[in-house]
Design a protein around this motif. Structure first.
Motif, PDB file in Angstrom:
ATOM      1  N   SER A 252      10.793  36.830  33.057  1.00 20.99           N
ATOM      2  CA  SER A 252      11.675  37.865  32.300  1.00 20.99           C
ATOM      3  C   SER A 252      12.771  36.970  31.671  1.00 20.99           C
ATOM      4  O   SER A 252      13.074  35.816  32.149  1.00 20.99           O
TER       5      SER A 252
ATOM      6  N   SER B 291      16.287  40.896  29.003  1.00 23.77           N
ATOM      7  CA  SER B 291      15.295  42.238  29.512  1.00 23.77           C
ATOM      8  C   SER B 291      16.209  42.739  30.615  1.00 23.77           C
ATOM      9  O   SER B 291      15.635  43.857  30.991  1.00 23.77           O
ATOM     10  N   TYR B 292      16.978  42.013  31.172  1.00 27.74           N
ATOM     11  CA  TYR B 292      17.623  42.740  32.589  1.00 27.74           C
ATOM     12  C   TYR B 292      18.999  43.251  32.047  1.00 27.74           C
ATOM     13  O   TYR B 292      20.129  43.570  32.577  1.00 27.74           O
ATOM     14  N   SER B 293      19.331  43.903  30.847  1.00 28.41           N
ATOM     15  CA  SER B 293      20.418  44.371  30.334  1.00 28.41           C
ATOM     16  C   SER B 293      21.003  45.494  30.979  1.00 28.41           C
ATOM     17  O   SER B 293      22.279  45.725  30.687  1.00 28.41           O
TER      18      SER B 293
ATOM     19  N   PHE C 299      20.633  45.858  34.353  1.00 34.06           N
ATOM     20  CA  PHE C 299      20.692  45.498  35.591  1.00 34.06           C
ATOM     21  C   PHE C 299      22.200  45.210  36.133  1.00 34.06           C
ATOM     22  O   PHE C 299      22.809  44.465  35.547  1.00 34.06           O
TER      23      PHE C 299
ATOM     24  N   TYR D  61      16.777  48.758  43.337  1.00 33.51           N
ATOM     25  CA  TYR D  61      16.283  48.306  42.191  1.00 33.51           C
ATOM     26  C   TYR D  61      14.922  47.602  42.161  1.00 33.51           C
ATOM     27  O   TYR D  61      14.560  47.051  43.433  1.00 33.51           O
TER      28      TYR D  61
ATOM     29  N   ASP E 152      12.766  45.119  40.123  1.00 26.87           N
ATOM     30  CA  ASP E 152      13.161  44.197  39.040  1.00 26.87           C
ATOM     31  C   ASP E 152      14.533  44.932  38.346  1.00 26.87           C
ATOM     32  O   ASP E 152      15.395  44.977  39.042  1.00 26.87           O
ATOM     33  N   ASP E 153      14.545  45.082  37.007  1.00 25.10           N
ATOM     34  CA  ASP E 153      15.785  45.746  36.468  1.00 25.10           C
ATOM     35  C   ASP E 153      16.086  47.291  36.404  1.00 25.10           C
ATOM     36  O   ASP E 153      17.035  47.860  35.975  1.00 25.10           O
ATOM     37  N   TYR E 154      14.799  47.789  36.971  1.00 23.39           N
ATOM     38  CA  TYR E 154      14.979  49.204  36.939  1.00 23.39           C
ATOM     39  C   TYR E 154      15.643  50.008  38.233  1.00 23.39           C
ATOM     40  O   TYR E 154      15.443  49.462  39.519  1.00 23.39           O
TER      41      TYR E 154
ATOM     42  N   PRO F  53      16.839  35.702  35.405  1.00 24.26           N
ATOM     43  CA  PRO F  53      17.248  37.242  34.892  1.00 24.26           C
ATOM     44  C   PRO F  53      18.300  38.033  35.715  1.00 24.26           C
ATOM     45  O   PRO F  53      19.059  39.006  35.375  1.00 24.26           O
ATOM     46  N   GLU F  54      17.842  38.167  37.120  1.00 23.78           N
ATOM     47  CA  GLU F  54      18.575  38.822  37.962  1.00 23.78           C
ATOM     48  C   GLU F  54      19.986  38.324  38.206  1.00 23.78           C
ATOM     49  O   GLU F  54      20.783  39.058  39.025  1.00 23.78           O
TER      50      GLU F  54
END
Length: 456
Positions: free
Chosen positions: A107, A111-113, A115, A287, A289-291, A363-364
């Motif tokens: 990722s 893509s973690y916008s 999060f 959470y 991932d980013d969800y 990304p996290e």
């Protein structure tokens, strides 16, 4: 002959439909409790599934191909391909597993916008299973089931493969304050069955956790109180996975429960995910991932002494199904970026993470960077120096160079992704020369791998 064939088909239909119904109505073996609650809403789908199997069976009566030969071929193919080795012997062999995993898709920071997770201020527990041998159950854990340390090709580090129907208890976690974060990686086998139970993360109060950790295997809430978070992946063929949430207060049945779908967790395409759990007093955020799955303002009871974490697996419907966990990280405290940076003049975080021996930001880290960028945006006159730090692994010169590169990466991310003027940002690196903790433990090293922001 026609009558005999017709009678045979009818009897086969009845048997298969009956079998389909049994799979729904016996959740103690194949479906965990939230799936059972959903089952009544999915009866039509399940019956259709049974009829699909009947139609396939009828069709096979008229095929001239040797069915047994075809099944043997399919079986051989399944043993030589797939994402993970699916039995305990094969999964524990890092060599044989090396050609059996689909490549991991990395990722990106952007893509973690959405999060907004921010890890706790101080890391108090790290579990990467580095001290445990492949094939062993980890020394610092206990279980009433089985499990072993394995490697998964295409994925870093070691993983704990969870056996069936049991509780898996990290004995080194002894107390959970009102502000903490828990992070871990979660994986499943690539063809994980919808009818297998969810993985449950438990936060509870137990009078004697070491002795009574197994209370949480089958919702024995009359002996303990706490909360459970369940995660089950979406399955092939459109089967919806789910996340469940339950509160128990010294009673066998949950006094509060919810469930919802989790699009971020889908087998076989995306069966390795990062799970992040954030407690702020009574508030819970979860959470995948980013969800963001849950954001519940009154999930934790302020009067409950949460002294217990465990993972509960309530059964696999297929022998090949497995859950895997790795890289568990527990941190405490509630970072106050604004106060520490603007008022105290210095903010330090272990929440900006990098690939191993690299300056590439994971990304996290997005939530932490976004928080810092927000403070700098609100205080447009403030300039900061970004200082990278490493642990003591490796030689001094390499660590010093790495820490400088990492601070440059943070500067670049703040400028490129968050619009902070580079003229407000200076960088430096200290390597391993200014440790915040001793480098003798995994937790100490995690606290030393940090990024500081110093107001200038």
């Amino acid at each position: 002959m026609y009558k005999k064939l017709s009678l045979s088909i009818v009897l086969s239909c009845c048997a298969l439909i009956s079998k389909s119904q049994i799979r729904i109505n016996e959740p103690s073996r194949v479906i965990e409790r939230q799936a059972e609650n959903r089952a009544n809403r999915k009866v039509d789908q399940a019956v259709d599934r049974g009829f699909d199997k009947v139609e396939e069976g009828i069709g096979s009566l008229f095929k001239k191909k040797d069915k047994k030969s075809k099944e043997q071929t399919n079986s051989q193919n399944s043993e030589s391909s797939g994402d993970f080795k699916n039995n305990e012997t094969e999964a524990s062999d890092p060599v044989s597993a090396s050609d059996a995993t689909r490549p991991v898709v990395k990722s990106t920071l952007k893509s973690y916008s959405k999060f907004d997770f921010i890890p706790g201020e101080k890391v108090v527990a790290v579990e990467d299973f580095s001290q445990d041998a492949i094939g062993d159950f980890p020394a610092k854990w206990n279980t009433n089931s089985s499990g072993e340390i394995v490697t998964i090709a295409g994925n870093d580090g070691k993983w704990l493969m969870l056996g069936p129907e049991g509780v898996f208890y990290p004995e080194f976690v002894k107390q959970l304050p009102e502000n903490f974060t828990l992070e871990f990686n979660l994986a499943t086998t690539s063809e994980f069955s919808f009818y297998s139970g969810a993985l449950r993360t438990v936060f509870a109060e137990l009078a004697d956790p070491v002795k009574n950790f197994s209370y949480w295997q089958w919702y024995d809430g009359n002996k303990a109180k706490g909360i459970e978070l369940g995660l089950h992946p979406n399955g092939a063929g459109g089967k919806q996975g789910f996340a469940s949430f339950d509160i128990f207060e010294n009673q066998a049945e949950s006094i509060m429960k919810n469930d919802k779908s989790i699009p971020a967790f889908t087998v076989p395409d995306h069966n390795v995910v990062k799970v992040s759990i954030w407690r702020q007093k009574t508030r819970l955020r979860l959470y995948v991932d980013d969800y963001k799955v849950w954001d519940l303002p009154r999930a934790f009871n302020p009067n409950t002494n949460y002294n217990f974490i465990a993972f509960s697996n309530q059964g696999y419907s297929q022998e090949t199904d497995r859950f895997y966990i790795s890289d568990l990280r527990l941190a405490i405290g509630a970072p106050d970026t604004r106060s520490k940076l603007i008022t105290e003049g210095k903010f330090s975080t272990t929440g900006i993470l990098f690939d191993i021996n690299s300056a590439i930001i994971k990304p996290e880290s997005f939530g932490v960077l976004k928080d810092i960028a927000g403070v700098l945006t609100e205080n447009a006159m403030v300039k900061v120096k970004i200082i990278g730090h490493t642990d003591s692994d490796g030689d001094d010169s390499s660590n010093l160079a790495l820490s400088k590169k990492r601070s440059e990466s943070v500067k670049e991310a703040l400028s490129k992704d968050f619009g902070i003027d580079k003229s407000r940002l200076e960088t430096d690196g200290k390597g391993e020369s200014e440790p915040a903790s001793q480098n003798t433990t995994a937790e100490g090293k995690a606290n030393n791998r940090r990024v500081e922001f110093v107001k200038m």
